[in-house]
Motif scaffolding. Structure first.
Motif, PDB file in Angstrom:
ATOM      1  N   VAL A 104       2.470  -6.473  -5.136  1.00 57.57           N
ATOM      2  CA  VAL A 104       1.721  -7.966  -5.855  1.00 57.57           C
ATOM      3  C   VAL A 104       0.775  -8.906  -5.156  1.00 57.57           C
ATOM      4  CG1 VAL A 104       2.014  -9.614  -6.559  1.00 57.57           C
ATOM      5  CG2 VAL A 104       3.828  -8.606  -6.547  1.00 57.57           C
ATOM      6  N   SER A 105       0.604  -8.439  -4.051  1.00 60.96           N
ATOM      7  CA  SER A 105      -0.178  -9.344  -3.283  1.00 60.96           C
ATOM      8  C   SER A 105      -1.480  -8.408  -2.575  1.00 60.96           C
ATOM      9  CB  SER A 105       0.086  -9.567  -1.231  1.00 60.96           C
ATOM     10  OG  SER A 105       1.595 -10.039  -1.062  1.00 60.96           O
ATOM     11  N   CYS A 106      -1.183  -6.496  -2.718  1.00 58.88           N
ATOM     12  CA  CYS A 106      -2.524  -5.850  -2.646  1.00 58.88           C
ATOM     13  C   CYS A 106      -3.030  -5.824  -4.171  1.00 58.88           C
ATOM     14  CB  CYS A 106      -1.735  -4.228  -2.244  1.00 58.88           C
ATOM     15  SG  CYS A 106      -1.375  -4.386  -0.844  1.00 58.88           S
ATOM     16  N   GLY A 107      -2.090  -6.015  -4.880  1.00 59.20           N
ATOM     17  CA  GLY A 107      -2.950  -6.365  -6.184  1.00 59.20           C
ATOM     18  C   GLY A 107      -3.589  -7.201  -6.771  1.00 59.20           C
ATOM     19  N   ILE A 108      -3.061  -8.960  -5.759  1.00 54.68           N
ATOM     20  CA  ILE A 108      -4.281 -10.121  -6.069  1.00 54.68           C
ATOM     21  C   ILE A 108      -5.523  -9.749  -5.292  1.00 54.68           C
ATOM     22  CG2 ILE A 108      -4.166 -12.313  -5.815  1.00 54.68           C
ATOM     23  CD1 ILE A 108      -1.111 -12.328  -6.014  1.00 54.68           C
ATOM     24  N   THR A 120      -6.023  -3.567   3.148  1.00 56.17           N
ATOM     25  CA  THR A 120      -4.610  -2.679   3.986  1.00 56.17           C
ATOM     26  C   THR A 120      -4.734  -3.056   4.736  1.00 56.17           C
ATOM     27  OG1 THR A 120      -4.827  -0.261   3.771  1.00 56.17           O
ATOM     28  CG2 THR A 120      -3.516  -1.008   4.988  1.00 56.17           C
ATOM     29  N   ALA A 121      -5.831  -3.766   5.601  1.00 50.80           N
ATOM     30  CA  ALA A 121      -6.022  -4.416   7.414  1.00 50.80           C
ATOM     31  C   ALA A 121      -5.313  -5.923   7.122  1.00 50.80           C
ATOM     32  CB  ALA A 121      -7.380  -4.956   7.809  1.00 50.80           C
ATOM     33  N   THR A 122      -5.587  -6.552   5.449  1.00 46.66           N
ATOM     34  CA  THR A 122      -5.468  -8.013   5.381  1.00 46.66           C
ATOM     35  C   THR A 122      -4.329  -8.250   4.922  1.00 46.66           C
ATOM     36  OG1 THR A 122      -7.525  -8.203   4.714  1.00 46.66           O
ATOM     37  CG2 THR A 122      -5.958 -10.404   4.442  1.00 46.66           C
ATOM     38  N   ILE A 123      -3.706  -7.968   4.133  1.00 47.16           N
ATOM     39  CA  ILE A 123      -2.111  -7.492   4.013  1.00 47.16           C
ATOM     40  C   ILE A 123      -1.303  -7.306   4.939  1.00 47.16           C
ATOM     41  CG2 ILE A 123      -0.546  -6.971   1.809  1.00 47.16           C
ATOM     42  CD1 ILE A 123      -2.939  -9.052   1.118  1.00 47.16           C
ATOM     43  N   GLY A 124      -0.842  -6.433   5.135  1.00 43.81           N
ATOM     44  CA  GLY A 124      -0.138  -5.595   5.829  1.00 43.81           C
ATOM     45  C   GLY A 124      -0.226  -6.364   7.886  1.00 43.81           C
ATOM     46  N   ARG A 125      -1.205  -6.984   8.389  1.00 46.90           N
ATOM     47  CA  ARG A 125      -1.459  -7.883   9.219  1.00 46.90           C
ATOM     48  C   ARG A 125       0.127  -9.044   8.702  1.00 46.90           C
ATOM     49  NH1 ARG A 125      -6.273 -11.661  10.444  1.00 46.90           N
ATOM     50  NH2 ARG A 125      -6.504 -12.486   8.624  1.00 46.90           N
ATOM     51  N   GLU A 138      12.053   0.710   7.248  1.00 41.48           N
ATOM     52  CA  GLU A 138      10.687   0.532   7.878  1.00 41.48           C
ATOM     53  C   GLU A 138       9.666   1.196   7.250  1.00 41.48           C
ATOM     54  OE1 GLU A 138       8.187   0.882  12.422  1.00 41.48           O
ATOM     55  OE2 GLU A 138       9.794   2.189  11.632  1.00 41.48           O
ATOM     56  N   LYS A 139      10.077   2.347   6.699  1.00 39.59           N
ATOM     57  CA  LYS A 139       9.863   3.601   6.213  1.00 39.59           C
ATOM     58  C   LYS A 139       8.844   3.346   4.630  1.00 39.59           C
ATOM     59  CE  LYS A 139      10.491   8.643   4.454  1.00 39.59           C
ATOM     60  NZ  LYS A 139      10.842   9.526   4.236  1.00 39.59           N
ATOM     61  N   THR A 140       9.820   2.228   3.965  1.00 40.00           N
ATOM     62  CA  THR A 140       9.412   2.099   2.644  1.00 40.00           C
ATOM     63  C   THR A 140       8.570   0.803   2.684  1.00 40.00           C
ATOM     64  OG1 THR A 140      12.234   2.461   1.801  1.00 40.00           O
ATOM     65  CG2 THR A 140      10.458   0.875   0.537  1.00 40.00           C
ATOM     66  N   THR A 141       8.520  -0.268   3.493  1.00 39.20           N
ATOM     67  CA  THR A 141       7.894  -0.907   3.570  1.00 39.20           C
ATOM     68  C   THR A 141       6.002  -0.669   4.210  1.00 39.20           C
ATOM     69  OG1 THR A 141       9.300  -2.024   5.173  1.00 39.20           O
ATOM     70  CG2 THR A 141       6.943  -3.089   5.879  1.00 39.20           C
ATOM     71  N   ILE A 142       6.162   0.556   4.728  1.00 39.11           N
ATOM     72  CA  ILE A 142       5.037   0.899   5.328  1.00 39.11           C
ATOM     73  C   ILE A 142       4.577   2.146   4.514  1.00 39.11           C
ATOM     74  CG2 ILE A 142       3.657   2.780   6.724  1.00 39.11           C
ATOM     75  CD1 ILE A 142       5.494   2.204   9.206  1.00 39.11           C
ATOM     76  N   LEU A 385      -4.414   5.977   6.138  1.00 38.60           N
ATOM     77  CA  LEU A 385      -2.902   5.986   7.401  1.00 38.60           C
ATOM     78  C   LEU A 385      -3.208   5.644   8.347  1.00 38.60           C
ATOM     79  CD1 LEU A 385      -2.238   9.722   5.593  1.00 38.60           C
ATOM     80  CD2 LEU A 385      -0.856   8.007   5.337  1.00 38.60           C
ATOM     81  N   PHE A 386      -5.040   5.999   8.605  1.00 43.46           N
ATOM     82  CA  PHE A 386      -5.585   5.698  10.214  1.00 43.46           C
ATOM     83  C   PHE A 386      -5.408   4.014  10.034  1.00 43.46           C
ATOM     84  CE2 PHE A 386      -8.248   9.093   9.285  1.00 43.46           C
ATOM     85  CZ  PHE A 386      -7.684   9.675  10.338  1.00 43.46           C
ATOM     86  N   ILE A 387      -5.522   2.513   9.341  1.00 44.42           N
ATOM     87  CA  ILE A 387      -4.754   1.902  10.231  1.00 44.42           C
ATOM     88  C   ILE A 387      -4.185   1.289  10.145  1.00 44.42           C
ATOM     89  CG2 ILE A 387      -5.350  -1.067   8.704  1.00 44.42           C
ATOM     90  CD1 ILE A 387      -7.524   0.622   6.807  1.00 44.42           C
ATOM     91  N   LEU A 388      -3.052   1.982   9.176  1.00 46.71           N
ATOM     92  CA  LEU A 388      -1.334   1.561   9.204  1.00 46.71           C
ATOM     93  C   LEU A 388      -0.257   2.642  10.741  1.00 46.71           C
ATOM     94  CD1 LEU A 388      -0.244   1.944   5.738  1.00 46.71           C
ATOM     95  CD2 LEU A 388      -0.037  -0.142   6.824  1.00 46.71           C
ATOM     96  N   GLN A 389      -1.616   3.266  10.691  1.00 48.80           N
ATOM     97  CA  GLN A 389      -1.312   3.960  12.606  1.00 48.80           C
ATOM     98  C   GLN A 389      -1.218   3.025  13.490  1.00 48.80           C
ATOM     99  OE1 GLN A 389      -3.409   7.336  13.313  1.00 48.80           O
ATOM    100  NE2 GLN A 389      -1.927   7.729  15.366  1.00 48.80           N
TER     101      GLN A 389
END
Length: 433
Positions: A104-108, A120-125, A138-142, A385-389
């Motif tokens: 939902v956050s990524c969609g918004i 990726t960077a904004t929501i993930g942090r 963790e796996k499903t979160t990522i 993938l690089f950003i999440l890594q």
């Protein structure tokens, strides 16, 4: 010289340059220039300067730096934190609970950023540390964040849609409208998968937190007002015919600056950083588009697109077989190139073929965006993938494995688009009428 031999030579030169680490834009211009010098008698230098100037002065491109700047401004605000706090009380009752917050956050955020990497960077942090702290898998979160952040390509305003619109000479406004229902469909697929996963793996979902009273939930929703207002101002003005894509981008920049100002995020340094970040990205994309425009012109002089289109016509492929072949091509290219590069590298050759097959260019724009979304989460060159890594400390292959179910869901979305093209065409056709 035979056109097929010319095409082979051009392809080899391009692959050698790209493999050598030469910038994509320089590669495109170099290949175009060499092709014209070797295989035509046209004035290559004159045509190159004319085409590059014409491409760089395109009015449609003015929306690009504005939308990029809007995303850069929002990246430096506390918008993601506010979204998390505003959505948490409402999603806690869903099967899987807060694991849906990534979708939902990524969609918004996609509806106001236009960039998959920025999403990726904004929501993930915000969401990754919060969800892991609350005990989510963790796996499903990522994986859910990797997949959901690709919505930054599909849900308008989308930078890659602007690139495709310019490269294919189709309406950017209609592309934006066409991306809405496919974007909603993808969110539904992602959330449906997460709900089913949570019911199969109840031990990996933490117990439900205390129920939040309805008034408290409504009060928490106030934190969503700024981004919802910005969405309405940007996307709503396009859909209602009040503004063009470029004018809506200008509205978005003003709205983003106001949000940053009222949330206390707008400082002299953050303003300078946002301008510099937007400038770097805009120049890179514009440079690539200029190179692609010249390469397209050069290919026209060599006759490769015309001959290739004729050759594909002799194969007797129906529309579905052609789309299957293109899907496989784009998936393979996505393993080595970013989405923008794929669009500009293939537009000159692919568009004549799709036009000959009678494929709607608006629908094809959405199709190619959905397929290219896969390139964001496929190794070895998956930007998300690089950003999440870097954010999680996991290696890229662990992140890729976590994202794989969402890659499969993108494949499902592609199949649904092919079987039911109205998913992408109904809304723009309805609004136009």
């Amino acid at each position: 010289m035979d056109v097929s031999m010319i095409g082979l030579i051009v392809a080899v030169i391009m692959l050698v340059l790209l493999a050598s680490g030469v910038w994509v834009a320089i590669t495109l211009m170099s290949v175009g220039l060499l092709s014209m010098l070797m295989f035509s008698h046209a004035p290559a230098a004159t045509i190159q300067s004319t085409v590059i100037w014409g491409q760089s002065s395109s009015w449609a491109l003015t929306a690009l730096p504005l939308f990029i700047w809007m995303g850069e401004i929002l990246y430096r605000t506390r918008l993601a934190k506010d979204m998390f706090e505003g959505l948490t009380p409402w999603l806690a009752g869903f099967p899987g609970r807060l694991i849906h917050i990534n979708v939902v956050s990524c969609g918004i955020f996609a509806a106001v950023s236009g960039s998959s990497a920025a999403t990726t960077a904004t929501i993930g942090r915000i969401t990754i540390p919060e969800l892991l702290k609350r005990g989510y898998d963790e796996k499903t979160t990522i994986g859910s964040l990797a997949g959901s952040s690709t919505l930054g390509f599909l849900i308008p305003p989308s930078i890659i849609m602007i690139v495709y619109g310019v490269a294919a000479d189709v309406s950017i406004t209609r592309l934006f409208i066409a991306g809405v229902l496919p974007g909603v469909m993808l969110m539904a697929l992602f959330m449906g998968y997460l709900a089913i996963w949570s019911m199969i793996n109840p031990s990996k979902v933490p117990p439900r937190e205390d129920r939040v009273p309805i008034l408290q939930r409504i009060w928490a929703t106030r934190k969503l007002f700024p981004i919802v207002a910005l969405m309405i101002a940007v996307i709503g003005s396009i859909y209602m015919g009040i503004a063009t894509a470029t004018e809506a981008a200008a509205v978005g920049v003003v709205g983003a600056l106001l949000i940053a100002l009222f949330t206390g995020s707008l400082t002299r340094q953050s303003f300078i950083d946002s301008v510099l970040g937007a400038t770097r990205t805009s120049v890179m994309v514009s440079f690539i588009l200029a190179g692609a425009a010249f390469l397209s012109t050069a290919m026209g002089f060599t006759g490769i697109p015309r001959e290739l289109a004729a050759w594909v016509g002799t194969l007797g492929l129906d529309k579905f077989e052609l789309l299957l072949a293109l899907t496989l091509l784009f998936i393979i290219l996505g393993c080595f190139l970013d989405g923008i590069s794929i669009v500009v590298l293939t537009a000159a050759v692919i568009m004549p073929i799709t036009q000959q097959a009678g494929i709607d260019p608006i629908w094809f724009g959405i199709f190619i965006v959905v397929v290219i979304e896969m390139s964001q989460i496929t190794p070895p060159v998956g930007i998300n993938l690089f950003i999440l890594q870097s954010m999680t400390g996991r290696n890229i292959w662990q992140v890729a494995v976590a994202a794989f179910p969402f890659f499969l869901l993108l494949v499902v979305a592609t199949i649904l688009l092919i079987i039911f093209p109205e998913i992408a065409t109904w809304l723009p056709d309805t609004i136009r009428q």
